[in-house]
Write an enzyme that holds these catalytic residues in place. Structure first.
Site: not given
Length: 326
Positions: A74, A98, A142, A166
């Site tokens: 982890d 992610a 992006d 995010y």
């Protein structure tokens, strides 16, 4: 390209990949990040998988990744990262891990979890890379930009302005990597699809079977990224010293989600009608999305890398793979 006789690489898709190259032999440790692992295996790489689950839980299609040894790790646990990386002693790290559930990231109870993966986990890896003198390749998005205008975002543009939790967490991950390291690659991608997990192409193929028409937004513009094509680039990239920021999406021109859906249905021979609507007409999601997701990819070619194939070709090959794996 590689000149050393011994090369070790570590990569993550939640936690970790280790690669050791001795002459023409490459051995690796990886988790469920199937797309780089199969590309590595295709280049005569042996790999050991790792992730947060006790056993490998990626796609089961007979590909090399599922046959590779697996360990549990982890990246949000600093001691685990330190121990694993000290043991591996990598020369390079590909960090694909992610939190990517964009809307869920907006929930107050999830923000700390998002940052634990996208910021803290990235920092833990980068700190050990610095200690070991290892290269690091960090996958970003992006969403670090605000999506205004129509000009494609240059990879070296510093006009950051994330619209959501995010995007901010990925930008903070970028800052962590660039502030701690000199030997790093930051690769931004967009509209990702591949065999593992859910994605837009899979969703369209599923709902297109049961709906005669669908409303899809036509005012968010960008280009897709097929993980199979991206994997080839990442493996090429990490073997060089051409460090810096890059953008990697499939070529073939910029499109809207609406145009993307139409091409998916065309190639799948669906008769589903795609109705164009604005983001406002469709209804706002919990997280704000950028209207301009155009990423300029010319720097790849300028730096000696191959650009990704066209997005239409990517859809065709992906649909073929989906049929082959069902």
């Amino acid at each position: 390209m590689l000149s050393a006789t011994c090369y070790r690489l570590l990569a993550t898709d939640y936690p970790l990949i280790k690669i050791i190259l001795r002459s023409e032999r490459l051995e690796s440790i990886c988790n469920r990040c199937q797309w780089p692992m199969n590309e590595l295996a295709g280049r005569h790489i042996e790999a050991v998988g790792c992730g947060t689950s006790p056993v490998y839980k990626g796609i089961r299609n007979g590909s090399p990744v599922e046959k590779m040894p697996y360990i549990q790790l982890d990246i949000t646990k600093k001691d685990q990262v330190n121990e694993a990386m000290e043991k591996v002693h990598p020369d390079a790290v590909i960090h694909c891990a992610a939190w990517t559930a964009v809307d869920a990231a907006e929930e107050p109870e999830n923000i700390a979890k998002v940052r634990a993966v996208n910021v803290d986990g990235t920092r833990f890896i980068a700190e050990v890379c610095k200690k070991l003198g290892a290269k690091m390749l960090y996958i970003s998005t992006d969403y670090v930009f605000n999506g205004k205008g129509t000009t494609p975002w240059d990879p070296d543009c510093k006009e950051y302005d994330p619209l959501n939790v995010y995007g901010q967490s990925k930008l903070d991950g970028e800052f962590t990597v660039s502030s701690l390291l000199d030997k790093y690659f930051i690769v931004r991608i967009a509209w990702v699809f591949g065999l593992n997990g859910n994605n837009f192409v899979k969703t369209m193929l599923k709902v297109g079977k049961t709906h005669k028409e669908l409303r899809v937004v036509n005012d968010q513009i960008g280009a897709p990224t097929y993980t199979f094509d991206l994997a080839c680039l990442l493996v090429d990239m990490i073997q060089t010293d051409n460090y810096g920021y890059y953008h990697a999406t499939n070529e073939g021109g910029y499109i809207s989600w609406n145009e993307f859906a139409k091409e998916i249905f065309r190639q799948a021979s669906y008769s589903t009608k795609v109705i164009p609507v604005t983001t406002e007409e469709y209804g706002m999601s919990k997280a704000r999305r950028p209207f301009n997701s155009r990423l300029e990819t010319k720097k790849l070619q300028d730096s000696g890398f191959n650009r990704l194939p066209s997005w239409k070709s990517a859809i065709s090959r992906y649909i073929h793979e989906l049929h082959r794996n069902t």
